[in-house]
Design a protein around this motif. Structure first.
Motif, mmCIF file in Angstrom:
data_model
loop_
_atom_site.group_PDB
_atom_site.id
_atom_site.type_symbol
_atom_site.label_atom_id
_atom_site.label_comp_id
_atom_site.label_asym_id
_atom_site.label_seq_id
_atom_site.Cartn_x
_atom_site.Cartn_y
_atom_site.Cartn_z
ATOM 1 N N ARG A 114 -32.768 24.625 -0.863
ATOM 2 C CA ARG A 114 -34.132 24.103 -0.779
ATOM 3 C C ARG A 114 -34.122 22.591 -1.006
ATOM 4 O O ARG A 114 -33.330 22.079 -1.792
ATOM 5 C CB ARG A 114 -35.062 24.796 -1.754
ATOM 6 N N ASN A 115 -35.020 21.930 -0.312
ATOM 7 C CA ASN A 115 -35.129 20.485 -0.435
ATOM 8 C C ASN A 115 -35.856 20.112 -1.723
ATOM 9 O O ASN A 115 -36.878 20.698 -2.060
ATOM 10 C CB ASN A 115 -35.894 19.890 0.751
ATOM 11 N N ILE A 116 -35.338 19.108 -2.399
ATOM 12 C CA ILE A 116 -35.993 18.508 -3.554
ATOM 13 C C ILE A 116 -36.389 17.104 -3.108
ATOM 14 O O ILE A 116 -35.519 16.248 -2.923
ATOM 15 C CB ILE A 116 -35.050 18.458 -4.767
ATOM 16 N N PRO A 117 -37.685 16.861 -2.868
ATOM 17 C CA PRO A 117 -38.115 15.562 -2.338
ATOM 18 C C PRO A 117 -37.682 14.400 -3.244
ATOM 19 O O PRO A 117 -37.740 14.503 -4.466
ATOM 20 C CB PRO A 117 -39.641 15.668 -2.306
ATOM 21 N N CYS A 118 -37.258 13.325 -2.609
ATOM 22 C CA CYS A 118 -36.820 12.156 -3.379
ATOM 23 C C CYS A 118 -37.106 10.848 -2.647
ATOM 24 O O CYS A 118 -36.538 9.831 -2.973
ATOM 25 C CB CYS A 118 -35.348 12.251 -3.735
ATOM 26 N N GLY A 119 -37.929 10.870 -1.665
ATOM 27 C CA GLY A 119 -38.284 9.667 -0.922
ATOM 28 C C GLY A 119 -38.944 10.067 0.378
ATOM 29 O O GLY A 119 -39.029 11.252 0.710
ATOM 30 N N LYS A 120 -39.418 9.081 1.107
ATOM 31 C CA LYS A 120 -40.089 9.376 2.370
ATOM 32 C C LYS A 120 -39.111 10.017 3.354
ATOM 33 O O LYS A 120 -38.107 9.416 3.725
ATOM 34 C CB LYS A 120 -40.660 8.093 2.972
ATOM 35 N N ASP A 121 -39.421 11.247 3.729
ATOM 36 C CA ASP A 121 -38.595 12.020 4.659
ATOM 37 C C ASP A 121 -37.159 12.195 4.166
ATOM 38 O O ASP A 121 -36.235 12.323 4.963
ATOM 39 C CB ASP A 121 -38.603 11.383 6.054
ATOM 40 N N LYS A 122 -36.985 12.189 2.837
ATOM 41 C CA LYS A 122 -35.654 12.376 2.262
ATOM 42 C C LYS A 122 -35.707 13.473 1.213
ATOM 43 O O LYS A 122 -36.758 13.778 0.655
ATOM 44 C CB LYS A 122 -35.138 11.079 1.639
ATOM 45 N N ALA A 123 -34.535 14.044 0.944
ATOM 46 C CA ALA A 123 -34.449 15.116 -0.045
ATOM 47 C C ALA A 123 -33.036 15.192 -0.599
ATOM 48 O O ALA A 123 -32.095 14.633 -0.033
ATOM 49 C CB ALA A 123 -34.831 16.450 0.591
ATOM 50 N N LYS A 124 -32.916 15.911 -1.722
ATOM 51 C CA LYS A 124 -31.630 16.255 -2.316
ATOM 52 C C LYS A 124 -31.518 17.770 -2.272
ATOM 53 O O LYS A 124 -32.527 18.475 -2.169
ATOM 54 C CB LYS A 124 -31.581 15.846 -3.787
ATOM 55 N N ARG A 125 -30.303 18.262 -2.396
ATOM 56 C CA ARG A 125 -30.071 19.696 -2.547
ATOM 57 C C ARG A 125 -29.054 19.896 -3.667
ATOM 58 O O ARG A 125 -28.254 19.009 -3.950
ATOM 59 C CB ARG A 125 -29.571 20.309 -1.246
#
Length: 159
Positions: A65-76
């Protein structure tokens, strides 16, 4: 006729060059999904037979699952735990620091090019990063020779 053919060919080549330069720029590096696949492969290899030989492996964070961290960005993320109590394969004299260092040695020798990024004072936790794959792995050893491997990707495009 030949002159006309050269003229048409020139127009077609010019049109192809112009339209190819109008497209979106290719992203540099992996997407978050691609980096997560690498992260899971690295952690699974680290704990696997012939490398880390970790027993009773349990997935404690399946990721996905994506963890949001910026505009149109994510961490997993992804994490597993297990033990190193096999008298036939493990050095049972290792304390938590020795065990974390042993797992780090396996990581860099058999899995990927990870660098220590945040040395722990007592050595039982080793935080590492692979800048090429945009992955981070933390190795924690404690208690009854329990090993926990936590991973995360960098903040990357989520597409």
């Amino acid at each position: 006729m030949l002159r006309r053919w050269h003229h048409v060919t020139g127009l077609v080549l010019t049109a192809a060059l112009v339209t190819s330069s109008c497209g979106d720029k290719e992203p540099e590096g992996p997407t978050v999904i691609e980096a997560e696949q690498t992260l899971k492969a690295h952690i699974n290899k680290l704990v696997g037979t012939g490398v880390g030989n970790v027993r009773h492996v349990k997935v404690i964070d399946p990721g996905g699952r994506n963890i949001p961290c910026g505009k149109d960005k994510a961490k997993r993320t992804y994490a597993v735990s297990g033990d190193k109590n096999d008298p036939k394969k493990d050095d049972l004299s290792f304390n938590s620091t020795d065990l974390a260092n042993h797992m780090f040695a396996n990581l860099i020798a058999n899995v990927g090019e990870y660098d220590v990024v945040d040395p722990d004072r007592d050595g039982a936790i080793t935080k590492t990063r692979n800048s090429a794959t945009h992955t981070n792995i933390t190795i924690r050893a404690h208690g009854e020779r329990v090993v926990e491997i936590y991973g995360s990707t960098d903040c990357l495009p989520s597409g």
